[in-house]
Design a protein around this motif. Structure first.
Motif, PDB file in Angstrom:
ATOM      1  N   LYS A 162      -1.951   1.559  -9.471  1.00  0.00           N
ATOM      2  CA  LYS A 162      -2.153   0.119  -9.341  1.00  0.00           C
ATOM      3  C   LYS A 162      -3.587  -0.269  -9.722  1.00  0.00           C
ATOM      4  O   LYS A 162      -3.813  -1.282 -10.387  1.00  0.00           O
ATOM      5  CB  LYS A 162      -1.875  -0.332  -7.904  1.00  0.00           C
ATOM      6  N   MET A 163      -4.553   0.539  -9.296  1.00  0.00           N
ATOM      7  CA  MET A 163      -5.945   0.213  -9.595  1.00  0.00           C
ATOM      8  C   MET A 163      -6.242   0.330 -11.080  1.00  0.00           C
ATOM      9  O   MET A 163      -7.026  -0.441 -11.631  1.00  0.00           O
ATOM     10  CB  MET A 163      -6.885   1.110  -8.768  1.00  0.00           C
ATOM     11  N   GLN A 164      -5.602   1.267 -11.744  1.00  0.00           N
ATOM     12  CA  GLN A 164      -5.801   1.438 -13.187  1.00  0.00           C
ATOM     13  C   GLN A 164      -5.214   0.268 -13.980  1.00  0.00           C
ATOM     14  O   GLN A 164      -5.704  -0.084 -15.041  1.00  0.00           O
ATOM     15  CB  GLN A 164      -5.155   2.744 -13.660  1.00  0.00           C
ATOM     16  N   ARG A 165      -4.175  -0.350 -13.413  1.00  0.00           N
ATOM     17  CA  ARG A 165      -3.506  -1.452 -14.118  1.00  0.00           C
ATOM     18  C   ARG A 165      -4.276  -2.749 -14.048  1.00  0.00           C
ATOM     19  O   ARG A 165      -4.008  -3.678 -14.798  1.00  0.00           O
ATOM     20  CB  ARG A 165      -2.096  -1.656 -13.544  1.00  0.00           C
ATOM     21  N   THR A 168      -1.197   8.503  -5.387  1.00  0.00           N
ATOM     22  CA  THR A 168      -0.816   8.364  -6.795  1.00  0.00           C
ATOM     23  C   THR A 168      -0.449   6.920  -7.104  1.00  0.00           C
ATOM     24  O   THR A 168      -0.854   6.361  -8.136  1.00  0.00           O
ATOM     25  CB  THR A 168       0.373   9.292  -7.118  1.00  0.00           C
ATOM     26  N   SER A 169       0.290   6.284  -6.211  1.00  0.00           N
ATOM     27  CA  SER A 169       0.712   4.897  -6.396  1.00  0.00           C
ATOM     28  C   SER A 169      -0.488   3.951  -6.419  1.00  0.00           C
ATOM     29  O   SER A 169      -0.587   3.065  -7.270  1.00  0.00           O
ATOM     30  CB  SER A 169       1.678   4.496  -5.284  1.00  0.00           C
ATOM     31  N   LEU A 170      -1.429   4.139  -5.478  1.00  0.00           N
ATOM     32  CA  LEU A 170      -2.604   3.275  -5.410  1.00  0.00           C
ATOM     33  C   LEU A 170      -3.490   3.450  -6.644  1.00  0.00           C
ATOM     34  O   LEU A 170      -4.008   2.470  -7.191  1.00  0.00           O
ATOM     35  CB  LEU A 170      -3.402   3.566  -4.142  1.00  0.00           C
ATOM     36  N   GLU A 171      -3.658   4.683  -7.090  1.00  0.00           N
ATOM     37  CA  GLU A 171      -4.475   4.929  -8.282  1.00  0.00           C
ATOM     38  C   GLU A 171      -3.844   4.280  -9.513  1.00  0.00           C
ATOM     39  O   GLU A 171      -4.539   3.722 -10.370  1.00  0.00           O
ATOM     40  CB  GLU A 171      -4.672   6.432  -8.489  1.00  0.00           C
ATOM     41  N   LEU A 176       0.825  -1.216   0.000  1.00  0.00           N
ATOM     42  CA  LEU A 176       0.000   0.000   0.000  1.00  0.00           C
ATOM     43  C   LEU A 176       0.854   1.259   0.000  1.00  0.00           C
ATOM     44  O   LEU A 176       0.420   2.318  -0.429  1.00  0.00           O
ATOM     45  CB  LEU A 176      -0.903   0.027   1.238  1.00  0.00           C
ATOM     46  N   GLY A 177       2.068   1.136   0.536  1.00  0.00           N
ATOM     47  CA  GLY A 177       2.935   2.296   0.663  1.00  0.00           C
ATOM     48  C   GLY A 177       3.178   2.703   2.103  1.00  0.00           C
ATOM     49  O   GLY A 177       3.795   3.741   2.365  1.00  0.00           O
TER      50      GLY A 177
END
Length: 200
Positions: free
Chosen positions: A193-196, A188-191, A151-152
């Protein structure tokens, strides 16, 4: 004085987090039976026999301002697939923990966890004004530890002999956190990952 936390529904593309209610008992028990999640000795998932007490405790903590429990609904099937909550709430210091999270086996590693955590973190930092959000897990719960790191969150430390579990074992608790100053990057990192797609 108005309570800091009030029941709220958080909705994403995959899931909807709705305020936990006693009427969710049967659905939560059914979700936990997918994989017999209570058999994992290092977690605290309710059995069918303890689901009543589990919900009652969560709602009592909500009444006293210590927790805000959610039932997780899969939007694709409209089925209950787990639960999560804000807990160990420290309103004066604008801190809380995200915990008591578990999912039916069928939605594990499908993107559900990532989106749930994203929704909870976003609300915590952007609506509640949290300065830090904590995660805690059992030292031996390596899947959970790895998921929190993905998650970071950063590891703060390990509370040694923190608790005695139902089996009489001494539990070491690993503590992680995300700070308000880190949220923009984590978001930004989570968004991304979700887009991928559903990889997490």
């Amino acid at each position: 004085m108005q309570p800091w936390l009030k029941p709220v529904t958080l909705e994403g593309n995959l899931v909807k987090l709705v305020p936990m209610k006693r009427e969710h008992k049967v659905d939560l028990a059914f979700a936990a039976s997918d994989g017999n999640l209570w058999e994992l000795w290092y977690t605290s998932v309710p059995t069918p026999a303890t689901t009543d007490a589990y919900i009652n405790t969560a709602l009592l903590e909500q009444e006293t301002g210590k927790s805000l429990p959610f039932t997780i609904v899969d939007k694709r099937t409209n089925a209950v697939v787990g639960t999560t909550r804000y807990m160990n709430v420290d309103a004066p210091n604008k801190r809380l923990e995200i915990g008591h999270t578990w999912y039916a086996k069928k939605v594990q590693r499908t993107g559900v966890n990532t989106e749930c955590k994203y929704l909870l973190l976003k609300y915590a930092f952007e609506n509640l004004g949290c300065v830090a959000v904590e995660f805690r897990t059992h030292f031996h719960n390596h899947p959970s530890r790895n998921a929190i790191l993905r998650l970071g969150a950063k590891q703060d430390g390990i509370l040694r002999n923190h608790r005695i579990d139902a089996l009489g074992n001494l539990r070491d608790t690993v503590v992680f956190s995300i700070l308000e100053s880190e949220w923009k990057t984590v978001k930004t990192s989570l968004e991304f990952k979700m887009q991928r797609g559903p990889l997490h």
